[in-house]
Design a protein around this motif. Structure first.
Motif, PDB file in Angstrom:
ATOM      1  N   GLU A  33      -1.454   1.317 -24.021  1.00  0.00           N
ATOM      2  CA  GLU A  33      -1.582   0.103 -23.215  1.00  0.00           C
ATOM      3  C   GLU A  33      -0.536   0.073 -22.108  1.00  0.00           C
ATOM      4  N   ILE A  34       0.676   0.493 -22.434  1.00  0.00           N
ATOM      5  CA  ILE A  34       1.719   0.590 -21.412  1.00  0.00           C
ATOM      6  C   ILE A  34       1.294   1.571 -20.323  1.00  0.00           C
ATOM      7  N   LEU A  35       0.763   2.700 -20.726  1.00  0.00           N
ATOM      8  CA  LEU A  35       0.300   3.695 -19.757  1.00  0.00           C
ATOM      9  C   LEU A  35      -0.830   3.134 -18.907  1.00  0.00           C
ATOM     10  N   ARG A  36      -1.739   2.395 -19.533  1.00  0.00           N
ATOM     11  CA  ARG A  36      -2.885   1.825 -18.804  1.00  0.00           C
ATOM     12  C   ARG A  36      -2.417   0.875 -17.704  1.00  0.00           C
ATOM     13  N   TRP A  37      -1.485  -0.013 -18.036  1.00  0.00           N
ATOM     14  CA  TRP A  37      -1.011  -0.959 -17.038  1.00  0.00           C
ATOM     15  C   TRP A  37      -0.113  -0.291 -16.001  1.00  0.00           C
ATOM     16  N   THR A  38       0.587   0.754 -16.387  1.00  0.00           N
ATOM     17  CA  THR A  38       1.403   1.489 -15.421  1.00  0.00           C
ATOM     18  C   THR A  38       0.522   2.188 -14.393  1.00  0.00           C
ATOM     19  N   ILE A  39      -0.555   2.775 -14.844  1.00  0.00           N
ATOM     20  CA  ILE A  39      -1.493   3.414 -13.914  1.00  0.00           C
ATOM     21  C   ILE A  39      -2.141   2.365 -13.015  1.00  0.00           C
ATOM     22  N   PHE A  40      -2.535   1.243 -13.603  1.00  0.00           N
ATOM     23  CA  PHE A  40      -3.101   0.145 -12.807  1.00  0.00           C
ATOM     24  C   PHE A  40      -2.116  -0.277 -11.722  1.00  0.00           C
ATOM     25  N   ASP A  41      -0.850  -0.419 -12.098  1.00  0.00           N
ATOM     26  CA  ASP A  41       0.158  -0.804 -11.116  1.00  0.00           C
ATOM     27  C   ASP A  41       0.234   0.191  -9.973  1.00  0.00           C
ATOM     28  N   ASN A  42       0.331   1.461 -10.303  1.00  0.00           N
ATOM     29  CA  ASN A  42       0.486   2.467  -9.251  1.00  0.00           C
ATOM     30  C   ASN A  42      -0.714   2.527  -8.317  1.00  0.00           C
ATOM     31  N   GLN A  43      -1.883   2.229  -8.840  1.00  0.00           N
ATOM     32  CA  GLN A  43      -3.087   2.262  -8.014  1.00  0.00           C
ATOM     33  C   GLN A  43      -3.339   0.961  -7.265  1.00  0.00           C
ATOM     34  N   LYS A  44      -3.099  -0.178  -7.935  1.00  0.00           N
ATOM     35  CA  LYS A  44      -3.593  -1.453  -7.405  1.00  0.00           C
ATOM     36  C   LYS A  44      -2.512  -2.464  -7.010  1.00  0.00           C
ATOM     37  N   ILE A  45      -1.326  -2.376  -7.595  1.00  0.00           N
ATOM     38  CA  ILE A  45      -0.278  -3.350  -7.270  1.00  0.00           C
ATOM     39  C   ILE A  45       0.766  -2.687  -6.369  1.00  0.00           C
ATOM     40  N   SER A  46       1.642  -1.862  -6.924  1.00  0.00           N
ATOM     41  CA  SER A  46       2.657  -1.198  -6.100  1.00  0.00           C
ATOM     42  C   SER A  46       2.033  -0.309  -5.037  1.00  0.00           C
ATOM     43  N   GLY A  47       0.945   0.358  -5.415  1.00  0.00           N
ATOM     44  CA  GLY A  47       0.296   1.274  -4.490  1.00  0.00           C
ATOM     45  C   GLY A  47      -0.334   0.601  -3.290  1.00  0.00           C
ATOM     46  N   VAL A  48      -0.473  -0.724  -3.341  1.00  0.00           N
ATOM     47  CA  VAL A  48      -1.014  -1.493  -2.218  1.00  0.00           C
ATOM     48  C   VAL A  48       0.057  -2.375  -1.597  1.00  0.00           C
ATOM     49  N   ALA A  49       0.840  -3.045  -2.444  1.00  0.00           N
ATOM     50  CA  ALA A  49       1.876  -3.947  -1.926  1.00  0.00           C
ATOM     51  C   ALA A  49       2.915  -3.194  -1.098  1.00  0.00           C
ATOM     52  N   GLY A  50       3.294  -1.992  -1.545  1.00  0.00           N
ATOM     53  CA  GLY A  50       4.280  -1.221  -0.806  1.00  0.00           C
ATOM     54  C   GLY A  50       3.843  -0.903   0.619  1.00  0.00           C
ATOM     55  N   PRO A  51       2.659  -0.296   0.798  1.00  0.00           N
ATOM     56  CA  PRO A  51       2.201  -0.021   2.156  1.00  0.00           C
ATOM     57  C   PRO A  51       1.974  -1.281   2.994  1.00  0.00           C
ATOM     58  N   LEU A  52       1.470  -2.348   2.354  1.00  0.00           N
ATOM     59  CA  LEU A  52       1.232  -3.590   3.095  1.00  0.00           C
ATOM     60  C   LEU A  52       2.543  -4.164   3.622  1.00  0.00           C
ATOM     61  N   ARG A  53       3.544  -4.207   2.772  1.00  0.00           N
ATOM     62  CA  ARG A  53       4.864  -4.677   3.199  1.00  0.00           C
ATOM     63  C   ARG A  53       5.439  -3.780   4.284  1.00  0.00           C
ATOM     64  N   PHE A  54       5.305  -2.458   4.123  1.00  0.00           N
ATOM     65  CA  PHE A  54       5.849  -1.530   5.108  1.00  0.00           C
ATOM     66  C   PHE A  54       5.229  -1.782   6.487  1.00  0.00           C
ATOM     67  N   LEU A  55       3.918  -1.933   6.539  1.00  0.00           N
ATOM     68  CA  LEU A  55       3.251  -2.142   7.825  1.00  0.00           C
ATOM     69  C   LEU A  55       3.679  -3.453   8.470  1.00  0.00           C
ATOM     70  N   ARG A  56       3.797  -4.495   7.658  1.00  0.00           N
ATOM     71  CA  ARG A  56       4.104  -5.805   8.212  1.00  0.00           C
ATOM     72  C   ARG A  56       5.573  -5.964   8.576  1.00  0.00           C
ATOM     73  N   ILE A  57       6.479  -5.468   7.732  1.00  0.00           N
ATOM     74  CA  ILE A  57       7.899  -5.735   7.908  1.00  0.00           C
ATOM     75  C   ILE A  57       8.617  -4.637   8.685  1.00  0.00           C
ATOM     76  N   TYR A  58       8.292  -3.386   8.398  1.00  0.00           N
ATOM     77  CA  TYR A  58       9.058  -2.274   8.973  1.00  0.00           C
ATOM     78  C   TYR A  58       8.336  -1.619  10.153  1.00  0.00           C
ATOM     79  N   ALA A  59       7.054  -1.334  10.010  1.00  0.00           N
ATOM     80  CA  ALA A  59       6.310  -0.753  11.131  1.00  0.00           C
ATOM     81  C   ALA A  59       5.942  -1.810  12.162  1.00  0.00           C
ATOM     82  N   LYS A  60       5.902  -3.084  11.710  1.00  0.00           N
ATOM     83  CA  LYS A  60       5.597  -4.216  12.597  1.00  0.00           C
ATOM     84  C   LYS A  60       4.300  -3.997  13.369  1.00  0.00           C
TER      85      LYS A  60
END
Length: 212
Positions: A93-120
């Motif tokens: 279950e830990i592995l399942r949610w970790t994979i979900f995070d990397n694909q759907k949470i961190s894997g999306v939030a990170g690029p979204l934040r980068f484009l908005r805050i750093y790449a502007k």
């Protein structure tokens, strides 16, 4: 030198997952700043000596060098016998949610934040698409936390540390979290764990030199 050395930067949610785990476990650790924004991870020296993938975090523990936050968290579970699963079902279950995070949470939030805050970049078709993906993933978490205090039930695990990696800087992501009160309450539960610290208080590099 500390027992554990974490190559990281304050802006890296993936690094924060590991830094938080180390801090909550009371590890003897120290952060080493990596100048990502000026190309350090792309340098031949970094890739040949620390991580051929050109990414942080990198954890050095004695003769062991580890990369990828999920792998490092799993290693730390073994070392500290903390925040892991009680049996194979919980481990999966830990592995399942970790994979979900990397694909759907961190894997999306990170690029979204980068484009908005750093790449502007401003709002583009790419940021709109990422925003839609992020909101869909948050809706899954919102429903899950209706009946679960943490990712796999009533106790915190590395799955939680993985999922929350970027969510303590959610104001920088630019997504309205008002529709997700269960997610906000879950983040407060993690925040209440003894030893919790904000990413900017755990790792060097914030604010960036010359940042607005």
């Amino acid at each position: 030198m500390a027992d554990y050395v974490l190559y990281c930067m304050a802006q890296s949610g993936h690094s924060y997952k590991v830094a938080l785990m180390l801090e909550l476990c009371g590890a003897d650790w120290e952060p080493k700043w990596v100048d990502f924004f000026n190309g350090e991870t792309r340098s031949e020296e970094f890739r040949s000596s620390l991580n051929e993938m050109g990414e942080v975090p990198v954890l050095v523990h004695g003769d062991t060098t580890l990369t990828q936050s999920g792998t490092i968290l799993d290693y730390l579970v073994e070392k500290f016998d903390a925040f892991g699963g009680a049996d194979n079902d919980e481990r999966r279950e830990i592995l399942r949610w970790t994979i979900f995070d990397n694909q759907k949470i961190s894997g999306v939030a990170g690029p979204l934040r980068f484009l908005r805050i750093y790449a502007k970049t401003g709002e583009t078709e790419v940021t709109k698409w990422l925003e839609g993906r992020f909101k869909s993933a948050l809706a899954i978490l919102e429903k899950h936390f209706e009946t679960n205090a943490f990712a796999i039930g009533d106790k915190p695990t590395t799955a939680d540390f993985s999922l929350c990696g970027y969510l303590y800087v959610r104001d920088e992501i630019g997504t309205d979290f008002t529709p997700y009160p269960n997610v906000a309450a879950w983040l407060e539960r993690i925040k209440a764990l003894p030893g919790w610290k904000h990413p900017y208080d755990l790792m060097p590099g914030h604010p960036l030199p010359g940042a607005d």
